[in-house]
Design a protein around this motif. Structure first.
Motif, short mmCIF file in Angstrom:
data_model
loop_
_atom_site.label_atom_id
_atom_site.label_comp_id
_atom_site.label_asym_id
_atom_site.label_seq_id
_atom_site.Cartn_x
_atom_site.Cartn_y
_atom_site.Cartn_z
N ASP A 48 -6.20 -4.57 -0.43
CA ASP A 48 -7.52 -4.79 0.16
C ASP A 48 -8.46 -3.66 -0.27
OD1 ASP A 48 -7.04 -7.16 1.51
OD2 ASP A 48 -6.23 -6.14 3.27
N PRO A 49 -9.76 -3.96 -0.46
CA PRO A 49 -10.68 -2.94 -0.96
C PRO A 49 -10.70 -1.66 -0.14
CG PRO A 49 -11.71 -5.09 -1.08
CD PRO A 49 -10.41 -5.29 -0.36
N THR A 50 -10.69 -1.76 1.20
CA THR A 50 -10.77 -0.54 2.00
C THR A 50 -9.52 0.32 1.84
OG1 THR A 50 -9.89 -1.71 3.95
CG2 THR A 50 -12.28 -1.58 3.73
N VAL A 51 -8.36 -0.30 1.63
CA VAL A 51 -7.12 0.45 1.42
C VAL A 51 -7.08 1.02 0.01
CG1 VAL A 51 -4.60 0.30 1.43
CG2 VAL A 51 -5.93 -0.96 3.13
N ARG A 52 -7.46 0.19 -0.98
CA ARG A 52 -7.41 0.63 -2.38
C ARG A 52 -8.33 1.82 -2.62
NH1 ARG A 52 -8.61 -3.95 -4.58
NH2 ARG A 52 -10.84 -3.64 -4.84
N LEU A 53 -9.57 1.73 -2.13
CA LEU A 53 -10.51 2.83 -2.38
C LEU A 53 -10.11 4.11 -1.67
CD1 LEU A 53 -13.04 2.83 -4.21
CD2 LEU A 53 -12.13 0.56 -3.73
N ARG A 54 -9.50 3.99 -0.48
CA ARG A 54 -9.02 5.20 0.20
C ARG A 54 -7.98 5.92 -0.66
NH1 ARG A 54 -4.53 5.43 3.24
NH2 ARG A 54 -4.51 3.17 3.55
N SER A 102 0.83 -1.21 0.00
CA SER A 102 0.00 0.00 0.00
C SER A 102 0.86 1.25 0.00
CB SER A 102 -0.93 0.00 1.21
OG SER A 102 -0.18 -0.02 2.42
N LEU A 103 1.99 1.23 0.71
CA LEU A 103 2.87 2.40 0.74
C LEU A 103 3.56 2.57 -0.61
CD1 LEU A 103 4.09 4.73 2.26
CD2 LEU A 103 5.79 3.17 3.24
N ARG A 104 3.88 1.47 -1.27
CA ARG A 104 4.49 1.58 -2.60
C ARG A 104 3.54 2.27 -3.57
NH1 ARG A 104 4.72 -1.30 -7.28
NH2 ARG A 104 3.28 -2.88 -6.52
N THR A 139 -15.35 -14.50 1.24
CA THR A 139 -15.01 -13.53 0.21
C THR A 139 -14.71 -12.17 0.83
OG1 THR A 139 -15.82 -12.43 -1.80
CG2 THR A 139 -17.45 -12.95 -0.12
N GLU A 140 -13.92 -11.37 0.10
CA GLU A 140 -13.68 -9.99 0.53
C GLU A 140 -14.66 -9.02 -0.13
OE1 GLU A 140 -10.43 -8.40 -2.75
OE2 GLU A 140 -9.74 -8.81 -0.73
N ARG A 141 -15.51 -9.51 -1.01
CA ARG A 141 -16.46 -8.66 -1.74
C ARG A 141 -17.76 -8.60 -0.95
NH1 ARG A 141 -14.23 -8.32 -7.03
NH2 ARG A 141 -12.51 -9.80 -7.23
N TYR A 142 -17.94 -7.54 -0.24
CA TYR A 142 -18.97 -7.42 0.78
C TYR A 142 -20.37 -7.56 0.19
CZ TYR A 142 -21.24 -5.47 4.97
OH TYR A 142 -22.02 -5.27 6.09
#
Length: 568
Positions: A171-177, A143-145, A461-464
Motif C-alpha cells: 500500500d502507498p502509505t506503507v511503501r513510502l514509509r 511489508s515485514l518481508r 482507486t488507491e491513487r489519492y
C-alpha cells in the motif's frame, strides 16, 4: 551523447559510468549514458515496464542480463543488489539467511549477524515484537518481508545499494514509509542509493535526483498532469442512492455450531448525481472495491438499499422466492434496464473477456442482451463506433482477447462498458495494470468519454491525487467505513483526517505520518481502526468508533481528534 551528471566532485564517486550503452538485440535500452552518484545521495530511475531499468541495475551490479550487450564503462564500488520482487529463499528461517548474507559480507557469526540485523530493523521502524527470525519469509507479512530485506542491506553496510522496484505491491502509505527510512539511512551513512521503479511507485519522492528512462535515454521526468482534463461541469440531480449499504460474508461455524460472519462494509450512505464523478479512495482492505460492486449488485449487498432512479436494485437483483414464478416478463423488475444503465469497468479487463470469442462476437452478445432495440444489421456499425471512441481501431473487433496488449484490453473494456449507452460507469481500478504513460492515455480517454456522454462516474482507486484530479467529490474509506468525504478540491488541498493526509502524502512521494501496517479484517482493534498507526491517537480512540460528523458544509470527518495537533 546522453550526459547525466548527478553531482560534480573531484574524488571518485562510488557509482560512475562513461558512455554506458545497453543493447537487447537491435533495441537500445540505454544510449551512451554518463552517470555519477555520490556517497549519501539517492537517485531514482523511473520508467515503464520493459524500459530497461532492471537491465541498468543488473549491469551496475555486474550481472549483465541474458541477451543484453554492453558498451562503455561502469564502475560501482562495494555494491549490494536487492532484486526485483525482493527475493528471499523460501522455507528457510530468516535467521539462517541473515547469517549467510551478513556473514558472507562481513565474516560475522550468527549472533553478531542477528544483532546487526536487529539494528537494521530499528532503522526500518520495526518494533521488537514483530521480529520473527525463526520464520521463513513466506510466513511474514509482505511489508515485514521488505523491511527485513532493507534491514539486511543496512546490516551489511555497502558503499552502494541498488534496489529494483523496492516495496512494489505494498500500500502507498506503507511503501513510502519504508522507502523514506531507507533513504534516511543512506544519507546518514554515506551510502549511494539507486532506486528503480515505475513513476507511480513513489521512488521519485524519496530521491535527491530523478531520471526517467525513455527510448533509451536518461532524461528528467515529465511533470505529471495535476489539473482536470477539461473543466468540470456542475452535476445535476442525484439518481443513484446508497442507504446503509453493508456487506457481510459467512464464516465457518464457531464453537457449539454458532453461526459467524465477517462484515467488511459498514452502513455506507452515498448519492451520485447526473454527470458527477465520485472518487472512492482507500488502500487494501478499505472495501472501496466492495462498495463499487455493491452499487452494481454484483453481488447485492447484505444490508441497506441501492436505489437507481427510484427503483430498488436489491429487490430487482434478488432471485424469485420459492414457488414464485417469473412469468413471461423477460425483464422482471427492470433488471435489464438497470444493467444497461449501470456498467462496470474491471481492474483486469483481459480476464473478463471470453478467450474463445472475438471481441466483435462478445460485443454482439452484449447488444443482443441489453440493446435488443438495435437491429442486427446495425450492430457492427455500433461496435465500430464504440471501439473508435474508446481509442481502438474498428479492426479490433476481429481480434481474440489473447492478442490484445494490456493497454488494448483496458480500452476494449471501456468500449464494452459504453456499448449499451449507459448513464453510469462504476470503475474499480480500471487502469491498475497499466504503465504510467498507458495509464494517462487511458484515463484521458475515459474522461473524454465521460464528458462527451455526460456520464456519472464512480472511480475506486488507491491513487489519492490522481483519483481526485478529475472528480467532483471524494470519499476516503478505511476498514469498510467512510472516514472523510468532501468536494475534491478540499480533499486535495486541506484534508482533515490523518488517514486522508497520509494517503495524500504518499501519492506525492512524501513521508506519511503513519506507522505500522493496517490490521487484518479478522483482527480489527476496538474503537477507531486507525488508532494503532495514527499520530493523533489518544486513549479514548480505543473506546468508540468515531462517528461521521459534518465539520463544514459538505465536509464530513470521522475522527475524535481531527482538530487536535499531534502529540510531540
Amino acid at each position: 551523447m546522453n550526459h547525466i551528471a548527478v553531482h560534480a566532485a573531484a574524488k571518485p564517486a562510488p557509482v560512475e559510468t562513461a558512455a554506458l550503452t545497453l543493447m537487447l538485440g537491435d533495441r537500445v535500452l540505454l544510449d551512451r549514458a554518463n552517470l555519477r552518484v555520490e556517497r549519501g545521495q539517492v537517485l531514482a530511475v523511473t520508467g515503464g515496464a520493459g524500459s530497461g531499468k532492471t537491465a541498468l541495475l543488473g549491469t551496475l551490479a555486474g550481472q549483465l542480463p541474458a541477451g543484453v550487450d554492453m558498451a562503455g564503462d561502469a564502475r560501482v564500488d562495494g555494491h549490494l543488489l536487492i532484486a526485483q520482487g525482493g527475493r528471499l529463499a523460501p522455507r528457510r528461517p530468516l535467521a539462517l539467511q541473515v547469517a549467510e548474507v551478513v556473514g558472507h559480507h562481513l565474516g560475522l557469526d550468527l549472533r553478531s549477524s542477528l544483532r546487526r540485523m536487529a539494528d537494521g530493523l530499528d532503522r526500518m521502524g520495526v518494533p521488537a515484537a514483530a521480529r520473527r527470525f525463526d520464520l521463513p519469509p513466506e510466513q511474514l507479512p509482505e511489508s515485514l518481508r521488505w523491511a527485513c530485506l532493507f534491514a539486511m542491506a543496512v546490516a551489511v553496510g555497502p558503499a552502494v545499494l541498488l534496489a529494483d522496484a523496492p516495496a512494489a505491491g505494498l500500500d502507498p502509505t506503507v511503501r513510502l514509509r519504508l522507502l523514506h527510512r531507507l533513504a534516511d539511512w543512506a544519507r546518514a551513512d554515506g551510502v549511494a542509493l539507486v532506486l528503480a521503479g515505475r513513476p507511480e511507485d513513489g521512488v521519485a519522492g524519496v530521491a535527491d535526483h530523478v531520471l526517467t528512462l525513455r527510448r533509451g535515454r536518461l532524461l528528467p521526468p515529465n511533470p505529471p498532469r495535476t489539473e482536470p482534463l477539461t473543466p468540470l461541469e456542475p452535476p445535476g440531480t442525484a439518481r443513484l442512492h446508497g442507504r446503509g449499504v453493508g456487506m457481510s460474508y459467512p464464516l465457518a461455524a464457531g464453537p457449539g455450531g454458532k453461526s459467524r460472519s465477517l462484515t467488511v462494509l459498514h452502513g455506507i450512505d452515498l448519492d451520485l448525481r447526473t454527470g458527477e464523478t465520485l472518487a472512492l479512495l482507500g488502500e487494501t482492505g478499505s472495501a472501496k472495491a466492495t462498495l463499487a460492486r455493491s452499487l452494481l449488485c454484483l453481488p447485492p449487498p447484505t444490508a441497506g438499499a441501492v436505489v437507481w432512479m427510484g427503483r430498488d436494485l436489491m429487490a430487482t437483483a434478488a432471485p424469485p422466492a420459492a414457488g414464485e414464478a417469473r412469468g413471461d416478463d423477460p425483464d422482471r423488475g427492470g433488471l435489464r434496464r438497470a444493467r444497461r444503465d449501470l456498467q462496470p469497468l474491471f481492474p483486469d479487463p483481459a480476464s473478463s473477456f471470453d478467450p474463445a470469442m472475438t471481441l466483435g462476437d462478445q460485443f454482439g452478445l452484449v447488444l443482443e442482451s441489453l440493446r435488443p432495440d438495435i437491429p442486427a444489421d446495425r450492430r457492427d456499425h455500433r461496435i465500430d463506433e464504440v471501439l473508435e471512441e474508446a481509442g481502438l481501431r474498428p479492426e479490433a473487433a476481429l481480434r481474440w482477447p489473447s492478442a490484445l496488449s494490456v493497454a488494448e484490453a483496458a480500452h476494449a473494456g471501456l468500449a464494452r462498458a459504453i456499448l449499451s449507452e449507459p448513464r453510469v460507469l462504476i470503475a474499480d481500478e480500471p487502469a491498475a495494470s497499466l504503465s504510467a504513460e498507458e495509464r494517462e492515455t487511458f484515463l484521458d480517454t475515459l474522461m473524454t468519454v465521460r464528458d462527451r456522454r455526460r456520464l456519472s462516474l464512480v472511480l475506486a482507486t488507491e491513487r489519492y491525487d490522481e483519483g481526485l484530479r478529475d472528480a467532483h467529490r471524494g470519499i476516503v474509506m478505511l476498514a469498510g467505513r467512510v472516514v472523510e468525504s468532501a468536494d475534491a478540491e478540499t480533499l486535495r488541498t486541506a484534508p482533515l483526517h490523518p488517514y486522508s493526509r497520509a494517503m495524500r502524502a504518499a501519492s506525492r512521494g512524501e513521508r506519511p505520518a503513519l506507522e505500522g501496517d493496517a490490521p487484518s479484517a479478522f483482527a480489527q482493534p476496538a474503537g477507531c481502526p486507525l488508532r494503532r498507526r495514527c499520530p493523533l491517537a489518544r486513549e479514548f480512540c480505543a473506546q468508540a468508533i468515531p462517528a461521521l460528523e459534518e465539520v463544514a458544509p459538505g465536509h464530513h470527518v470521522a475522527c475524535h481528534y481531527w482538530d487536535t495537533p499531534a502529540e510531540g
